[in-house]
Design an enzyme around this catalytic site. Structure first.
Site, mmCIF file in Angstrom:
data_model
loop_
_atom_site.group_PDB
_atom_site.id
_atom_site.type_symbol
_atom_site.label_atom_id
_atom_site.label_comp_id
_atom_site.label_asym_id
_atom_site.label_seq_id
_atom_site.Cartn_x
_atom_site.Cartn_y
_atom_site.Cartn_z
ATOM 1 N N THR A 156 1.300 -1.083 -0.045
ATOM 2 C CA THR A 156 0.063 -0.122 -0.328
ATOM 3 C C THR A 156 1.105 1.601 -0.537
ATOM 4 O OG1 THR A 156 0.384 -0.547 2.377
ATOM 5 C CG2 THR A 156 -1.690 -1.238 1.729
ATOM 6 N N GLU A 175 -6.338 -3.467 0.760
ATOM 7 C CA GLU A 175 -6.169 -4.766 1.927
ATOM 8 C C GLU A 175 -7.380 -4.736 1.708
ATOM 9 O OE1 GLU A 175 -5.142 -1.511 2.321
ATOM 10 O OE2 GLU A 175 -4.442 -1.255 3.942
ATOM 11 N N LYS A 196 -11.782 17.200 13.885
ATOM 12 C CA LYS A 196 -12.337 16.696 16.119
ATOM 13 C C LYS A 196 -12.218 18.375 16.386
ATOM 14 C CE LYS A 196 -10.509 12.792 15.238
ATOM 15 N NZ LYS A 196 -9.355 12.223 14.496
ATOM 16 N N TRP A 204 -17.757 15.942 15.960
ATOM 17 C CA TRP A 204 -16.867 15.509 14.254
ATOM 18 C C TRP A 204 -16.962 16.564 13.337
ATOM 19 C CZ3 TRP A 204 -16.201 9.497 13.769
ATOM 20 C CH2 TRP A 204 -15.317 8.731 14.510
#
Lengths: 552, 552
Positions: free
Chosen positions: B187, B331, B444, B449
């Site tokens: 990755t 993944e 944050k 959020w």
């Protein structure tokens, strides 16, 4: 070197959880014979399957690996059993209600079923059988039917709804080995005792993926599939499990399998797909000819179980219902081939010929042809051999009863583990299978093979012939020769000589293959799943019960 | 109780054998930049893959489990390597040619590649790298390019065609454990060393089936797929393996990834499907606007890698190219979700909103959301959490070098083995995923959020904004606050106050989420695979390199 992938087993509980959440609004609609059919969402089926598992485990003490039998039509409760029983770690055992009573009893005893879930409408069949079912302790009854028939039963009788009612609607499904038994089905062979095929979670999961691949049935949640093929017949060709993977709606006929209600449910519920054996389609076609209905929703019709006569395929095409041929058997889960024409043949004159074949093998089914002497037969579209197959949803053995080693009879499984299908045919260079005969139905005439199916199809193309079955009979000179048994349409006046001339002139049958022996019968005997029962014809012939005319 | 099914492993050799026989006439067409593209049948690719395996084993001594690297564009030879290397028992290691040289060298050394197959056109990249590749002994060169660049190489140099030429065109593929390593991909993370994901035969086989399911790409042998997504990027989203399962033709752009040749190959070869990241489609759209071509063949366009802006989806719809969103990562093999709208939304105003989500999970991918404190977040379409996934083609660890145990970093894998995707979003009751942020990109602010992606999309909907990236920057009062970095279109005269007013009035952004900090930039920095590289923006900000305007 191992991969770094997660080691997640392929389990039926996963299909259930997926279908009942992500496709929770998809529906199973069950025909009731009343004005409104019964509708149940996949979400509700998921909740009720969990309740059924709780009931089986906690109330009836069903243990891991225990076989639980179903004697049921296609309906929502049968779908619940399809998921609940394997997901909890037990084994779904579907009983073929069309088998003779002695065979059914033999099968239940062989599987050692302790619990039977039965539709109320099938109690007239089950009640007289019960005294012969040695291991059955519990009968769970679902749907309408006269319970008093079980008044004298020694088994405990439960109402399905009462048994599952009030139990938790979720279940902590166990993480099983994917190779564990999930379901079993006995083959209704025409010789010997029935043979049990035991499917695994893995085989059913992979088969479900294949059913949902574009080259197979290729349905989506915009589709509704009319599942005519019984759930007691090779897991309804895998549809109940496969539809929960992709949210395809199911329309279930329950016991209403006659042409008139089938036509009614197609018109009323507008399914986009249907799956059934040719006999059902023959009847439906006659019904639609007599009483036309709007069946235009039905774009795709999967036909399997036996070959679809060209005339039937053409008739359905004319109604806008596109027939797609498929081949399989209990031992192949059943998806073995599907006759989607290859790209180059689409919209060409070749297309129809491709659609008449049994179809093409998917990537997970390996195939080879074996000749009479065990030699490999090439894929040339001409040379015939017995079909042998290999793959993760193909049987490699038969069940031999609880706690025993599986059976691997040499006439069914090759030494290297392939399934000998007992079907004889050719495979083209591009992998299309054309079956010509069951191995035992091939006519061995003077060292050459004559296809009984070719003769039957050619005969059935004659306008005066309703049905025809051809079997091998002993012949002093040639070893075997074909005997043509013919059912004529009402009022027909044709004769055998004319039929034989038709075979040669119109049917493309070589002169040496033309039958000398002919007989009229009133109907071709059928097996419990609607296939021609040629064993019965051969028996009748050997007992001298047929009135045979010999042409010179 | 075990089933009676055959125990047949799911192997890549099976896909190859199937594709090169039953779909032998399907084709891989490779763009060459010349008048005629290069065409090779699946049958020929099967024969040449066998030759390549013989060459690797017998000439170069490639052992079981050995990694064999490819440094190649999308072309027929790369497809041959895709099958030959895993089918013989070795491990295909695709190298991402867009990575910085040092990272590429690190990866080759980490995987201990001894053989590299490279396109001639990539020798300018490979030649200066070679002295740093400690384990590489053989370079196999395929296709046009200046071989003299390798004149000083210490590795042995082979011509691909000479190496495979004359060798047997069949190979007795070994019967491997399906959990064995088949392919690996590092990755291109923006933090830390690259991490190797090792796919198994089983994971690739199951993933290939899923790609061919109706709910995924759902292609048939009547389709041609333009595979723009690179073969060095998560196995080209699984297409080369999946297409051999069903005979889908592939159109490969090789090194011709610029908008003009892509438009030319679509017009000339008429693919029915294409797969690429949004950046490619943005470029193609500009090209088609400037110089219209007939792209009407392209019915289905799979977009993944990052979210597709609504405006891009609408623009493609207008051209008759239907965009289908998909989400995944290295993944996840990569198929995680596909945004096919549910049946009830088809042809309704809801449909577009469903298509803009990341999509629905297939049966084999389980999903859950985890909140900042580790709590489970409900599937209500509103509550956001970090996405965690589980399934047979999802990574459960990273490769840690030859002969070592895999790595399971706690920020990447949960204690019960699920992959923590690092993506933050919501899941609706019917299982549709909407990603709002990378976990590390979430802002944050005062215990709540703020989605950077929502702000970016709202900004990019402004007619004067070419691109916009929003990152979290430290704030004394709120902990973090958003910084909006904006690229204006040429000639635009809008200002930050107007943009902020637009966010509130048109963008539906709550007042407390509106950015105070704004900066103009010339272009959003991108990663090697074309994603916004927010790490670079954060770095520039922390080093005081950005000219930030603060609105009150």
């Amino acid at each position: 070197m191992l991969s770094t992938m997660q080691d997640v087993p392929l389990l039926i509980s996963r299909i259930l959880t997926h279908g009942s959440t992500i496709h929770g609004t998809s529906q199973v609609t069950t025909w009731t014979g009343e004005a409104e059919p019964h509708r149940r969402s996949f979400a509700d089926i998921g909740a009720r399957a969990a309740q059924l598992s709780h009931a089986l485990r906690e109330e009836l003490g069903v243990a891991d690996d225990e076989r639980v039998a179903t004697l049921m039509w296609n309906n929502a409760e049968h779908v619940e059993a399809y998921f609940a029983i394997p997901a909890m770690g037990a084994v779904l055992h579907t009983l073929n209600l069309r088998l003779p009573a002695e065979q059914l009893a033999w099968i239940v005893n062989h599987a050692a079923d302790r619990v039977v879930i039965a539709n109320g409408s099938l109690l007239p069949l089950l009640a007289p059988l019960l005294p012969h079912l040695k291991t059955v302790e519990h009968v769970v009854v679902s749907g309408p039917g006269d319970r008093s028939l079980l008044a004298d039963a020694s088994a405990r009788v439960h109402e399905y709804e009462e048994l599952i009612g009030g139990r938790p609607t979720t279940y902590d499904w166990p993480e099983l080995d994917e190779r564990r038994a999930a379901a079993m089905c006995y083959t209704s062979g025409t010789t010997g005792d029935p043979k049990g095929v035991v499917y695994s979670h893995r085989s059913i999961y992979l088969h479900s993926m294949q059913v949902n691949m574009t080259e197979s049935m290729g349905l989506t949640d915009q589709d509704t599939s009319l599942v005519v093929v019984p759930q007691f017949h090779v897991n309804a060709w895998g549809l109940p499990h496969a539809t929960f993977m992709t949210g395809v709606n199911m329309l279930m006929p329950d016991r209403f399998l006659q042409p008139a209600p089938l036509a009614e449910m197609i018109e009323g519920e507008r399914p986009t797909h249907a799956a059934a054996v040719p006999t059902i389609w023959q009847g439906l076609l006659a019904e639609l000819t007599a009483r036309p209905r709007d069946v235009s929703s039905l774009g795709q019709v999967t036909i399997g179980g036996s070959a679809c006569p060209p005339a039937l395929m053409e008739a359905f095409d004319a109604l806008g219902m596109r027939v797609c041929h498929a081949w399989g058997m209990t031992e192949t889960s059943p998806l073995g081939t599907v006759a989607r024409p290859p790209a180059h043949a689409v919209d060409t004159p070749e297309e129809f010929a491709y659609r008449l074949t049994q179809g093409r093998f998917p990537a997970s089914v390996e195939a080879r042809l074996t000749g009479p002497g065990g030699e490999r037969i090439p894929w040339d579209g001409e040379s015939a051999g017995e079909l042998e197959v290999r793959g993760p949803w193909i049987a490699g053995a038969y069940y031999n009863g609880p706690g025993t080693e599986p059976l691997r009879p040499a006439d069914k499984f090759s030494e290297d583990g392939w399934l000998k299908t007992g079907d004889v045919g050719t495979i083209s260079r591009d992998g299309f299978l054309t079956l010509t005969d069951r191995a035992k139905d091939v006519i061995k005439s003077g060292g050459e093979w004559i296809s009984s199916v070719d003769l039957e199809n050619a005969l059935m193309a004659h306008p005066d012939v309703a049905e025809a079955a051809v079997v091998a009979v002993p012949d002093d000179k040639w070893g075997e020769r074909p005997l043509a048994t013919v059912v004529l349409k009402e009022g027909s006046t044709t004769d055998f000589a004319a039929l034989r001339a038709f075979l040669a002139a119109e049917g493309g049958i070589a002169k040496w293959q033309l039958p000398e022996r002919w007989t009229l019968i009133e109907g071709v005997p059928k097996t419990s799943v609607g296939k021609f029962d040629k064993k019965k014809i051969r028996e009748a012939h050997s007992l001298g019960k047929l009135d045979v005319t010999t042409l010179n």
